[in-house]
Design a protein around this motif. Structure first.
Motif, PDB file in Angstrom:
ATOM      1  N   GLU A 180       0.827  -1.192   0.026  1.00 35.46           N
ATOM      2  CA  GLU A 180       0.066   0.077  -0.151  1.00 35.46           C
ATOM      3  C   GLU A 180       0.876   1.318   0.180  1.00 35.46           C
ATOM      4  O   GLU A 180       0.637   2.041  -0.857  1.00 35.46           O
ATOM      5  N   VAL A 181       1.906   1.218   0.914  1.00 33.24           N
ATOM      6  CA  VAL A 181       2.795   2.234   0.786  1.00 33.24           C
ATOM      7  C   VAL A 181       3.667   2.604  -0.456  1.00 33.24           C
ATOM      8  O   VAL A 181       3.778   3.512  -1.062  1.00 33.24           O
ATOM      9  N   ILE A 182       3.842   1.318  -0.816  1.00 31.91           N
ATOM     10  CA  ILE A 182       4.650   1.340  -2.572  1.00 31.91           C
ATOM     11  C   ILE A 182       3.690   1.877  -3.441  1.00 31.91           C
ATOM     12  O   ILE A 182       4.128   2.076  -4.496  1.00 31.91           O
ATOM     13  N   GLY A 183       2.394   1.310  -3.379  1.00 29.17           N
ATOM     14  CA  GLY A 183       1.541   1.797  -4.487  1.00 29.17           C
ATOM     15  C   GLY A 183       1.004   0.480  -5.531  1.00 29.17           C
ATOM     16  O   GLY A 183       0.625   0.890  -6.386  1.00 29.17           O
ATOM     17  N   LEU A 184       1.535  -0.584  -4.958  1.00 28.63           N
ATOM     18  CA  LEU A 184       1.384  -1.490  -5.838  1.00 28.63           C
ATOM     19  C   LEU A 184       0.159  -2.497  -5.613  1.00 28.63           C
ATOM     20  O   LEU A 184      -0.375  -3.804  -6.131  1.00 28.63           O
ATOM     21  N   HIS A 185      -0.527  -2.446  -4.426  1.00 24.57           N
ATOM     22  CA  HIS A 185      -1.344  -3.396  -3.728  1.00 24.57           C
ATOM     23  C   HIS A 185      -2.491  -3.604  -4.750  1.00 24.57           C
ATOM     24  O   HIS A 185      -2.935  -4.604  -4.691  1.00 24.57           O
ATOM     25  N   HIS A 186      -2.966  -2.479  -5.569  1.00 28.48           N
ATOM     26  CA  HIS A 186      -4.410  -3.007  -6.295  1.00 28.48           C
ATOM     27  C   HIS A 186      -3.921  -3.977  -7.600  1.00 28.48           C
ATOM     28  O   HIS A 186      -5.050  -4.367  -7.997  1.00 28.48           O
TER      29      HIS A 186
END
Length: 235
Positions: free
Chosen positions: A135-141
């Protein structure tokens, strides 16, 4: 089994989606500087290398901490604070600082375009022994299931973590493919649980030959992984 059409693709994170060595090195340097400012007794008493050596020694004493490297770091830091006589109130801040820096990763250039295309074809998941925060990295989706050893309680290459991820995604192990850079943890671990395994080998290493490990596929890039997946989807 090799020609079976996959239903799900699961990934390792560190050194598979992004290079981790430089990130950890920078995080440790920044972390030590933070300690020098907020807990100088600790920073003056222990260098970065000494703190790392303490974590390795602690891991030998408490091998169960291998499933949660963040907890390993915290327990070792608590001991260092106690021995240095530093104020334990700063431990939370120190851990938050490291967490932030450790997640400052940059995916390999071919990863994001490939993930977008793979996601349109297959269900994607993650199995990791590390403590990256997607989530912090921005790839969770991109991923419908993310299973970390710290939360699960078992670490790769234990087949249990691979089987639990397959169960969470509702796919049989033989219908799943695992992609990772580590021959023992990723390739042997996945194959031992009945999944196929793709070795992400960007350096062109021949270590699998010396190790006697036979990945189901070897890819030097995510473009090559895409090509292999497209081929598998024809079956």
């Amino acid at each position: 089994m090799t020609n079976r059409r996959p239903h799900a693709l699961l990934f390792d994170l560190d050194d598979t989606l992004w290079p981790i060595g430089p990130v950890i090195a920078a995080a440790e340097t920044s972390w030590h500087a933070w300690l020098a400012e907020h807990a100088p007794e600790v920073a003056q008493r222990y260098s970065i290398a000494e703190l790392r050596a303490r974590r390795m020694a602690l891991l030998e004493q408490r091998p169960e901490l291998v499933v949660d490297l963040y907890q390993l770091r915290r327990v070792a830091l608590e001991q260092a604070f106690a021995e240095a006589g530093a104020d334990a109130a700063h431990i939370d801040g120190a851990m938050q600082h490291f967490h932030l820096r450790r997640n400052a990763v940059t995916p390999y250039a071919d990863v994001l375009p490939a993930l977008a295309e793979l996601q349109a074809t297959l269900r994607l998941g993650v199995i990791t022994n590390g403590n990256a925060d997607l989530e912090v990295i921005g790839l969770h989706h991109h991923f419908e299931t993310v299973l970390a050893s710290a939360r699960f309680g078992r670490a790769k290459p234990d087949p249990a973590i691979f089987l639990a991820a397959c169960e969470a995604m509702g796919v049989a192990p033989q219908d799943a493919v695992y992609v990772g850079d580590d021959l023992r943890l990723d390739v042997q671990g996945a194959q031992g649980a009945g999944l196929r395994a793709v070795w992400m080998n960007r350096a062109g290493s021949t270590a699998h030959l010396e190790a006697g490990v036979a990945p189901d596929a070897i890819c030097a890039s995510f473009d090559a992984l895409l090509a292999w997946v497209r081929e598998q989807m024809q079956h």
